[in-house]
Design a protein around this motif. Structure first.
Motif, PDB file in Angstrom:
ATOM      1  N   LEU A 219      37.619 -46.343 -15.196  1.00 39.56           N
ATOM      2  CA  LEU A 219      37.234 -44.932 -15.119  1.00 39.56           C
ATOM      3  C   LEU A 219      38.070 -44.129 -16.100  1.00 39.56           C
ATOM      4  CD1 LEU A 219      36.931 -44.479 -11.266  1.00 39.56           C
ATOM      5  CD2 LEU A 219      35.088 -44.724 -12.912  1.00 39.56           C
ATOM      6  N   PRO A 220      37.575 -43.073 -16.693  1.00 40.93           N
ATOM      7  CA  PRO A 220      36.208 -42.578 -16.575  1.00 40.93           C
ATOM      8  C   PRO A 220      35.266 -43.440 -17.407  1.00 40.93           C
ATOM      9  CG  PRO A 220      37.389 -41.223 -18.122  1.00 40.93           C
ATOM     10  CD  PRO A 220      38.380 -42.236 -17.579  1.00 40.93           C
ATOM     11  N   GLN A 221      33.982 -43.320 -17.121  1.00 41.54           N
ATOM     12  CA  GLN A 221      32.992 -44.035 -17.905  1.00 41.54           C
ATOM     13  C   GLN A 221      31.713 -43.218 -18.015  1.00 41.54           C
ATOM     14  OE1 GLN A 221      31.045 -47.504 -16.016  1.00 41.54           O
ATOM     15  NE2 GLN A 221      32.495 -47.189 -14.330  1.00 41.54           N
TER      16      GLN A 221
ATOM     17  N   LEU B 152      42.637 -37.035  -9.066  1.00 45.59           N
ATOM     18  CA  LEU B 152      44.005 -37.537  -8.850  1.00 45.59           C
ATOM     19  C   LEU B 152      44.187 -38.241  -7.514  1.00 45.59           C
ATOM     20  CD1 LEU B 152      46.052 -34.572 -10.349  1.00 45.59           C
ATOM     21  CD2 LEU B 152      45.545 -36.799 -11.387  1.00 45.59           C
ATOM     22  N   GLU B 153      43.369 -37.872  -6.513  1.00 43.93           N
ATOM     23  CA  GLU B 153      43.448 -38.512  -5.201  1.00 43.93           C
ATOM     24  C   GLU B 153      42.620 -39.792  -5.125  1.00 43.93           C
ATOM     25  OE1 GLU B 153      42.604 -34.998  -5.223  1.00 43.93           O
ATOM     26  OE2 GLU B 153      44.760 -34.670  -5.224  1.00 43.93           O
ATOM     27  N   GLY B 154      41.871 -40.103  -6.191  1.00 39.30           N
ATOM     28  CA  GLY B 154      41.067 -41.320  -6.218  1.00 39.30           C
ATOM     29  C   GLY B 154      39.630 -41.140  -5.765  1.00 39.30           C
ATOM     30  N   SER B 155      39.203 -39.912  -5.503  1.00 33.31           N
ATOM     31  CA  SER B 155      37.810 -39.671  -5.119  1.00 33.31           C
ATOM     32  C   SER B 155      36.910 -39.854  -6.336  1.00 33.31           C
ATOM     33  CB  SER B 155      37.635 -38.262  -4.565  1.00 33.31           C
ATOM     34  OG  SER B 155      38.357 -38.106  -3.375  1.00 33.31           O
ATOM     35  N   ILE B 156      35.855 -40.627  -6.156  1.00 34.78           N
ATOM     36  CA  ILE B 156      34.917 -40.925  -7.231  1.00 34.78           C
ATOM     37  C   ILE B 156      33.860 -39.832  -7.306  1.00 34.78           C
ATOM     38  CG2 ILE B 156      33.244 -42.610  -8.113  1.00 34.78           C
ATOM     39  CD1 ILE B 156      36.112 -43.661  -8.043  1.00 34.78           C
ATOM     40  N   SER B 157      33.559 -39.401  -8.515  1.00 31.84           N
ATOM     41  CA  SER B 157      32.514 -38.402  -8.758  1.00 31.84           C
ATOM     42  C   SER B 157      31.483 -39.006  -9.700  1.00 31.84           C
ATOM     43  CB  SER B 157      33.123 -37.144  -9.373  1.00 31.84           C
ATOM     44  OG  SER B 157      32.112 -36.229  -9.710  1.00 31.84           O
ATOM     45  N   ILE B 158      30.205 -38.949  -9.295  1.00 35.10           N
ATOM     46  CA  ILE B 158      29.115 -39.468 -10.107  1.00 35.10           C
ATOM     47  C   ILE B 158      28.175 -38.317 -10.424  1.00 35.10           C
ATOM     48  CG2 ILE B 158      27.196 -41.097 -10.246  1.00 35.10           C
ATOM     49  CD1 ILE B 158      28.741 -42.697  -8.024  1.00 35.10           C
ATOM     50  N   ASN B 159      28.010 -38.025 -11.702  1.00 38.52           N
ATOM     51  CA  ASN B 159      27.089 -36.978 -12.136  1.00 38.52           C
ATOM     52  C   ASN B 159      26.021 -37.622 -13.005  1.00 38.52           C
ATOM     53  OD1 ASN B 159      28.464 -34.561 -11.066  1.00 38.52           O
ATOM     54  ND2 ASN B 159      30.087 -35.244 -12.432  1.00 38.52           N
ATOM     55  N   VAL B 160      24.773 -37.205 -12.796  1.00 37.63           N
ATOM     56  CA  VAL B 160      23.670 -37.740 -13.584  1.00 37.63           C
ATOM     57  C   VAL B 160      22.989 -36.604 -14.328  1.00 37.63           C
ATOM     58  CG1 VAL B 160      23.282 -39.738 -12.106  1.00 37.63           C
ATOM     59  CG2 VAL B 160      22.075 -37.641 -11.622  1.00 37.63           C
ATOM     60  N   TYR B 161      22.554 -36.913 -15.554  1.00 31.30           N
ATOM     61  CA  TYR B 161      21.941 -35.926 -16.422  1.00 31.30           C
ATOM     62  C   TYR B 161      20.745 -36.545 -17.147  1.00 31.30           C
ATOM     63  CZ  TYR B 161      26.527 -33.783 -15.914  1.00 31.30           C
ATOM     64  OH  TYR B 161      27.688 -33.256 -15.413  1.00 31.30           O
TER      65      TYR B 161
ATOM     66  N   LEU C 117      30.725 -49.861  -6.055  1.00 33.00           N
ATOM     67  CA  LEU C 117      30.376 -48.802  -5.115  1.00 33.00           C
ATOM     68  C   LEU C 117      28.861 -48.621  -5.132  1.00 33.00           C
ATOM     69  CD1 LEU C 117      31.440 -46.390  -3.345  1.00 33.00           C
ATOM     70  CD2 LEU C 117      31.492 -45.070  -5.468  1.00 33.00           C
ATOM     71  N   GLU C 118      28.232 -48.608  -3.965  1.00 27.21           N
ATOM     72  CA  GLU C 118      26.798 -48.351  -3.880  1.00 27.21           C
ATOM     73  C   GLU C 118      26.588 -46.883  -3.545  1.00 27.21           C
ATOM     74  OE1 GLU C 118      22.688 -49.879  -1.745  1.00 27.21           O
ATOM     75  OE2 GLU C 118      24.588 -50.767  -1.163  1.00 27.21           O
ATOM     76  N   GLU C 119      25.790 -46.201  -4.358  1.00 30.33           N
ATOM     77  CA  GLU C 119      25.522 -44.781  -4.168  1.00 30.33           C
ATOM     78  C   GLU C 119      24.026 -44.525  -4.308  1.00 30.33           C
ATOM     79  OE1 GLU C 119      27.400 -42.004  -3.473  1.00 30.33           O
ATOM     80  OE2 GLU C 119      29.081 -43.354  -3.127  1.00 30.33           O
ATOM     81  N   THR C 120      23.569 -43.471  -3.673  1.00 27.35           N
ATOM     82  CA  THR C 120      22.188 -43.016  -3.842  1.00 27.35           C
ATOM     83  C   THR C 120      22.213 -41.794  -4.748  1.00 27.35           C
ATOM     84  OG1 THR C 120      21.558 -43.825  -1.663  1.00 27.35           O
ATOM     85  CG2 THR C 120      20.139 -42.160  -2.660  1.00 27.35           C
ATOM     86  N   ILE C 121      21.410 -41.841  -5.793  1.00 28.22           N
ATOM     87  CA  ILE C 121      21.336 -40.713  -6.727  1.00 28.22           C
ATOM     88  C   ILE C 121      19.904 -40.196  -6.774  1.00 28.22           C
ATOM     89  CG2 ILE C 121      23.280 -41.510  -8.112  1.00 28.22           C
ATOM     90  CD1 ILE C 121      20.247 -41.749  -9.943  1.00 28.22           C
ATOM     91  N   GLN C 122      19.755 -39.009  -7.341  1.00 31.43           N
ATOM     92  CA  GLN C 122      18.435 -38.420  -7.541  1.00 31.43           C
ATOM     93  C   GLN C 122      18.153 -38.367  -9.033  1.00 31.43           C
ATOM     94  OE1 GLN C 122      17.933 -34.451  -6.041  1.00 31.43           O
ATOM     95  NE2 GLN C 122      15.722 -34.522  -6.300  1.00 31.43           N
TER      96      GLN C 122
END
Length: 65
Positions: free
Chosen positions: A27-29, A50-59, A5-10
């Motif tokens: 997942l999770p990783q 549960l629906e398969g939506s991907i969540s990306i959090n950066v810290y 998956l290609e995503e743009t993060i800040q």
């Protein structure tokens, strides 16, 4: 479904936006990748609901959660 998956993060350090590739086959990783702009270590948390939506959090590496 494509596991890459290609995503743009800040960046949580410098605030710059850039694109990253996420491997969603396991997942999770959690992993650390350096910012492409300021080279500081960013902690990535990648999960799916549960629906398969991907969540990306950066810290920041020095943040506790």
């Amino acid at each position: 479904m494509n596991p890459i998956l290609e995503e743009t993060i800040q960046c949580p350090y410098c605030g710059e936006h850039f694109s990253i590739l996420i491997d969603t086959s396991v997942l999770p990783q959690e992993y650390i990748e350096d910012c492409q702009v300021c080279c500081r270590p960013i902690v990535f948390h990648v999960t799916a609901d549960l629906e398969g939506s991907i969540s990306i959090n950066v810290y920041r590496e020095d943040e506790s959660f």
